[in-house]
Design a protein around this motif. Structure first.
Motif, mmCIF file in Angstrom:
data_model
loop_
_atom_site.group_PDB
_atom_site.id
_atom_site.type_symbol
_atom_site.label_atom_id
_atom_site.label_comp_id
_atom_site.label_asym_id
_atom_site.label_seq_id
_atom_site.Cartn_x
_atom_site.Cartn_y
_atom_site.Cartn_z
ATOM 1 N N GLY A 80 -6.434 15.069 2.207
ATOM 2 C CA GLY A 80 -6.770 13.745 2.695
ATOM 3 C C GLY A 80 -7.345 12.838 1.633
ATOM 4 N N GLU A 81 -8.259 13.357 0.784
ATOM 5 C CA GLU A 81 -8.872 12.514 -0.242
ATOM 6 C C GLU A 81 -7.844 12.011 -1.260
ATOM 7 N N SER A 82 -6.830 12.823 -1.530
ATOM 8 C CA SER A 82 -5.772 12.389 -2.452
ATOM 9 C C SER A 82 -4.894 11.319 -1.815
ATOM 10 N N VAL A 83 -4.627 11.452 -0.523
ATOM 11 C CA VAL A 83 -3.820 10.449 0.176
ATOM 12 C C VAL A 83 -4.579 9.121 0.223
ATOM 13 N N ILE A 84 -5.901 9.186 0.468
ATOM 14 C CA ILE A 84 -6.712 7.961 0.445
ATOM 15 C C ILE A 84 -6.637 7.311 -0.933
ATOM 16 N N PHE A 85 -6.812 8.110 -1.982
ATOM 17 C CA PHE A 85 -6.778 7.582 -3.339
ATOM 18 C C PHE A 85 -5.403 6.997 -3.666
ATOM 19 N N PHE A 86 -4.341 7.623 -3.150
ATOM 20 C CA PHE A 86 -2.987 7.099 -3.350
ATOM 21 C C PHE A 86 -2.848 5.730 -2.683
ATOM 22 N N GLY A 87 -3.441 5.566 -1.511
ATOM 23 C CA GLY A 87 -3.448 4.263 -0.841
ATOM 24 C C GLY A 87 -4.166 3.212 -1.667
ATOM 25 N N VAL A 88 -5.283 3.605 -2.294
ATOM 26 C CA VAL A 88 -6.025 2.678 -3.156
ATOM 27 C C VAL A 88 -5.192 2.314 -4.382
ATOM 28 N N ILE A 89 -4.490 3.286 -4.943
ATOM 29 C CA ILE A 89 -3.613 3.011 -6.091
ATOM 30 C C ILE A 89 -2.515 2.025 -5.690
ATOM 31 N N LEU A 90 -1.915 2.229 -4.515
ATOM 32 C CA LEU A 90 -0.888 1.294 -4.031
ATOM 33 C C LEU A 90 -1.463 -0.106 -3.851
ATOM 34 N N LEU A 91 -2.694 -0.177 -3.335
ATOM 35 C CA LEU A 91 -3.335 -1.478 -3.159
ATOM 36 C C LEU A 91 -3.551 -2.160 -4.506
ATOM 37 N N PHE A 92 -3.942 -1.390 -5.518
ATOM 38 C CA PHE A 92 -4.124 -1.934 -6.865
ATOM 39 C C PHE A 92 -2.789 -2.384 -7.464
ATOM 40 N N LEU A 93 -1.738 -1.619 -7.229
ATOM 41 C CA LEU A 93 -0.438 -1.934 -7.833
ATOM 42 C C LEU A 93 0.259 -3.127 -7.185
ATOM 43 N N THR A 94 -0.117 -3.482 -5.973
ATOM 44 C CA THR A 94 0.535 -4.594 -5.279
ATOM 45 C C THR A 94 0.468 -5.897 -6.077
ATOM 46 N N PRO A 95 -0.716 -6.367 -6.511
ATOM 47 C CA PRO A 95 -0.724 -7.594 -7.313
ATOM 48 C C PRO A 95 -0.125 -7.406 -8.703
ATOM 49 N N VAL A 96 -0.161 -6.179 -9.224
ATOM 50 C CA VAL A 96 0.464 -5.927 -10.527
ATOM 51 C C VAL A 96 1.975 -6.135 -10.414
ATOM 52 N N PHE A 97 2.565 -5.619 -9.336
ATOM 53 C CA PHE A 97 4.002 -5.849 -9.117
ATOM 54 C C PHE A 97 4.297 -7.324 -8.901
ATOM 55 N N ARG A 98 3.363 -8.055 -8.306
ATOM 56 C CA ARG A 98 3.528 -9.489 -8.114
ATOM 57 C C ARG A 98 3.607 -10.200 -9.462
ATOM 58 N N VAL A 99 2.756 -9.790 -10.400
ATOM 59 C CA VAL A 99 2.772 -10.385 -11.739
ATOM 60 C C VAL A 99 4.090 -10.051 -12.436
ATOM 61 N N LEU A 100 4.556 -8.806 -12.307
ATOM 62 C CA LEU A 100 5.824 -8.422 -12.932
ATOM 63 C C LEU A 100 6.996 -9.198 -12.318
ATOM 64 N N LEU A 101 6.977 -9.365 -11.005
ATOM 65 C CA LEU A 101 8.034 -10.137 -10.349
ATOM 66 C C LEU A 101 7.988 -11.603 -10.775
ATOM 67 N N SER A 102 6.781 -12.133 -10.949
ATOM 68 C CA SER A 102 6.642 -13.512 -11.437
ATOM 69 C C SER A 102 7.207 -13.639 -12.843
ATOM 70 N N LEU A 103 6.956 -12.634 -13.684
ATOM 71 C CA LEU A 103 7.506 -12.650 -15.044
ATOM 72 C C LEU A 103 9.035 -12.720 -14.988
ATOM 73 N N PHE A 104 9.624 -11.909 -14.138
ATOM 74 C CA PHE A 104 11.081 -11.919 -13.982
ATOM 75 C C PHE A 104 11.564 -13.297 -13.516
ATOM 76 N N SER A 105 10.842 -13.890 -12.581
ATOM 77 C CA SER A 105 11.195 -15.221 -12.076
ATOM 78 C C SER A 105 11.127 -16.263 -13.193
ATOM 79 N N PHE A 106 10.063 -16.219 -13.997
ATOM 80 C CA PHE A 106 9.911 -17.191 -15.083
ATOM 81 C C PHE A 106 10.979 -17.006 -16.157
ATOM 82 N N ILE A 107 11.378 -15.759 -16.398
ATOM 83 C CA ILE A 107 12.448 -15.510 -17.373
ATOM 84 C C ILE A 107 13.755 -16.112 -16.872
#
Length: 135
Positions: A80-107
């Motif tokens: 359970g603690e690993s699944v919780i931490f995985f959820g936190v990692i996904l939450l952290f990666l969400t805006p990171v993917f947004r920045v990467l998608l924005s980079l693709f859009s600007f290119i």
């Protein structure tokens, strides 16, 4: 060349990218919260009667690759603690993917000022992650 550029911009307009980015943020948050919630339920099912000792802070001297490997193995094992931490990692990666998608859009839009700014932001994120896990 100009015709293909016009078709590409017509196919992937700015409004389309804004919709994709909005959906990425919306669904990324919901998925990460759902994963963390499921991890919490799993954790409580296995450790609901345990009493944790929070009087002593336990620091880990591990690098990011060890942490990711432990989380991955823990999720596979259903801890359970690993699944919780995985959820936190996904939450952290969400805006990171947004920045990467924005980079693709600007290119695609050939907006090189914003390509440079977004690349700097990505560099800052990478440096933050690197220095955050190393002592």
């Amino acid at each position: 060349m100009e015709k293909s550029k016009a078709m590409l911009q017509e196919k992937f307009g700015e409004k389309d990218f804004q919709t994709i980015i909005g959906n990425l943020l919306r669904y990324g948050v919901w998925i990460s919260l759902s994963v963390a919630f499921i991890g919490g339920v799993i954790y409580l099912l296995h450790h609901g009667n345990s009493i944790e000792d929070y009087s002593v802070f336990k620091e880990n001297d591990r690098n990011i690759f060890e942490v990711i490997a432990d989380v991955y193995n823990g999720v596979i094992q259903g801890r359970g603690e690993s699944v919780i931490f995985f959820g936190v990692i996904l939450l952290f990666l969400t805006p990171v993917f947004r920045v990467l998608l924005s980079l693709f859009s600007f290119i695609l839009e050939k907006d090189y000022l914003y390509v440079a700014i977004t690349t700097i932001v990505i560099g800052i994120i990478i440096l933050s992650i690197s220095f955050g896990f190393s002592h």
